[in-house]
Design a protein around this motif. Structure first.
Motif, PDB file in Angstrom:
ATOM      1  N   GLY A  11      -4.340  -2.234   5.291  1.00 17.21           N
ATOM      2  CA  GLY A  11      -4.885  -2.081   3.952  1.00 17.21           C
ATOM      3  C   GLY A  11      -5.473  -3.348   3.356  1.00 17.21           C
ATOM      4  O   GLY A  11      -5.738  -3.413   2.161  1.00 17.21           O
TER       5      GLY A  11
ATOM      6  N   THR B  88      -8.128  -5.922   2.176  1.00 16.51           N
ATOM      7  CA  THR B  88      -9.484  -5.751   1.655  1.00 16.51           C
ATOM      8  C   THR B  88     -10.452  -6.719   2.330  1.00 16.51           C
ATOM      9  O   THR B  88     -11.563  -6.354   2.687  1.00 16.51           O
ATOM     10  CB  THR B  88      -9.511  -6.012   0.132  1.00 16.51           C
ATOM     11  OG1 THR B  88      -8.469  -5.261  -0.482  1.00 16.51           O
ATOM     12  CG2 THR B  88     -10.853  -5.659  -0.470  1.00 16.51           C
TER      13      THR B  88
ATOM     14  N   ASN C 167       0.444  -2.402  -8.273  1.00 20.17           N
ATOM     15  CA  ASN C 167      -0.456  -3.272  -7.501  1.00 20.17           C
ATOM     16  C   ASN C 167      -0.959  -2.626  -6.217  1.00 20.17           C
ATOM     17  O   ASN C 167      -1.700  -3.253  -5.458  1.00 20.17           O
ATOM     18  CB  ASN C 167       0.255  -4.588  -7.164  1.00 20.17           C
ATOM     19  CG  ASN C 167       0.580  -5.386  -8.400  1.00 20.17           C
ATOM     20  OD1 ASN C 167      -0.303  -5.705  -9.184  1.00 20.17           O
ATOM     21  ND2 ASN C 167       1.856  -5.694  -8.597  1.00 20.17           N
ATOM     22  N   ALA C 168      -0.568  -1.385  -5.955  1.00 16.32           N
ATOM     23  CA  ALA C 168      -0.844  -0.749  -4.663  1.00 16.32           C
ATOM     24  C   ALA C 168      -2.326  -0.667  -4.318  1.00 16.32           C
ATOM     25  O   ALA C 168      -2.695  -0.694  -3.150  1.00 16.32           O
ATOM     26  CB  ALA C 168      -0.215   0.646  -4.617  1.00 16.32           C
ATOM     27  N   ASP C 169      -3.181  -0.565  -5.327  1.00 13.26           N
ATOM     28  CA  ASP C 169      -4.615  -0.427  -5.047  1.00 13.26           C
ATOM     29  C   ASP C 169      -5.401  -1.703  -5.333  1.00 13.26           C
ATOM     30  O   ASP C 169      -6.635  -1.688  -5.315  1.00 13.26           O
ATOM     31  CB  ASP C 169      -5.190   0.741  -5.840  1.00 13.26           C
ATOM     32  CG  ASP C 169      -5.091   0.534  -7.344  1.00 13.26           C
ATOM     33  OD1 ASP C 169      -4.354  -0.388  -7.793  1.00 13.26           O
ATOM     34  OD2 ASP C 169      -5.745   1.280  -8.091  1.00 13.26           O
ATOM     35  N   LYS C 170      -4.711  -2.801  -5.582  1.00 12.50           N
ATOM     36  CA  LYS C 170      -5.394  -4.064  -5.892  1.00 12.50           C
ATOM     37  C   LYS C 170      -5.948  -4.699  -4.610  1.00 12.50           C
ATOM     38  O   LYS C 170      -5.396  -4.524  -3.532  1.00 12.50           O
ATOM     39  CB  LYS C 170      -4.443  -5.046  -6.587  1.00 12.50           C
ATOM     40  CG  LYS C 170      -3.872  -4.488  -7.887  1.00 12.50           C
ATOM     41  CD  LYS C 170      -4.935  -4.255  -8.935  1.00 12.50           C
ATOM     42  CE  LYS C 170      -4.481  -3.522 -10.171  1.00 12.50           C
ATOM     43  NZ  LYS C 170      -3.479  -4.121 -10.972  1.00 12.50           N
TER      44      LYS C 170
ATOM     45  N   ARG D 237       0.823  -1.210   0.000  1.00  9.49           N
ATOM     46  CA  ARG D 237       0.000   0.000   0.000  1.00  9.49           C
ATOM     47  C   ARG D 237       0.862   1.267   0.000  1.00  9.49           C
ATOM     48  O   ARG D 237       0.501   2.264  -0.611  1.00  9.49           O
ATOM     49  CB  ARG D 237      -0.948   0.012   1.198  1.00  9.49           C
ATOM     50  CG  ARG D 237      -1.956  -1.130   1.230  1.00  9.49           C
ATOM     51  CD  ARG D 237      -2.809  -1.190  -0.007  1.00  9.49           C
ATOM     52  NE  ARG D 237      -3.912  -2.138   0.150  1.00  9.49           N
ATOM     53  CZ  ARG D 237      -4.429  -2.839  -0.836  1.00  9.49           C
ATOM     54  NH1 ARG D 237      -3.967  -2.715  -2.065  1.00  9.49           N
ATOM     55  NH2 ARG D 237      -5.428  -3.675  -0.618  1.00  9.49           N
TER      56      ARG D 237
END
Length: 126
Positions: free
Chosen positions: A99, A101, A75-78, A69
């Motif tokens: 972070g 999900t 890939n930071a927002d995957k 993150r």
């Protein structure tokens, strides 16, 4: 085009089960057996979804997610699914702060995990 998933899990049998299950669902899978290899994969590859085990050698799933993150790469927002046997409320709070999900407690059913993967990857089950 196939969605690509990174599975970072140090238990070989569980990693194999997850890989087989998700490949059968049509996903392209990369595997990492520890946190450092997971970070290398995330640094150089591009994924639609990341599955991290909480307790791995080299770096925990939380450490990998925090790094991911803050690193700001592709890939930071995957979406990140954290697999864990640590199911206390404080563990969930730490995962959210890192972070993560979705938090999935072990043991879990492969069907349950597959449904979560489809939902987070934005696909309908095949």
């Amino acid at each position: 085009m196939k969605k690509k998933i990174l599975i970072a899990e140090d238990e070989m049998v569980l990693r194999f089960l997850l890989t087989e299950t998700l490949e059968d669902e049509g996903y392209d899978i990369d595997e990492a057996e520890d946190g450092r290899l997971a970070m290398d994969s995330l640094r150089y590859g591009e994924y639609d979804l990341i599955i991290l085990d909480y307790m791995m050698p080299e770096a925990t799933g939380l450490e990998v997610c925090r790094w991911l993150r803050s690193e700001g790469g592709r890939n930071a927002d995957k979406p990140v699914i954290l697999l864990t046997a640590k199911a206390e409320e404080k563990d969930r709070e730490q995962a959210i702060q890192a972070g993560v999900t979705r938090f999935v407690s072990k043991p879990f059913s492969p069907v349950e995990l597959t449904e979560i993967v489809h939902k987070l990857a934005g696909e309908q089950p095949s």
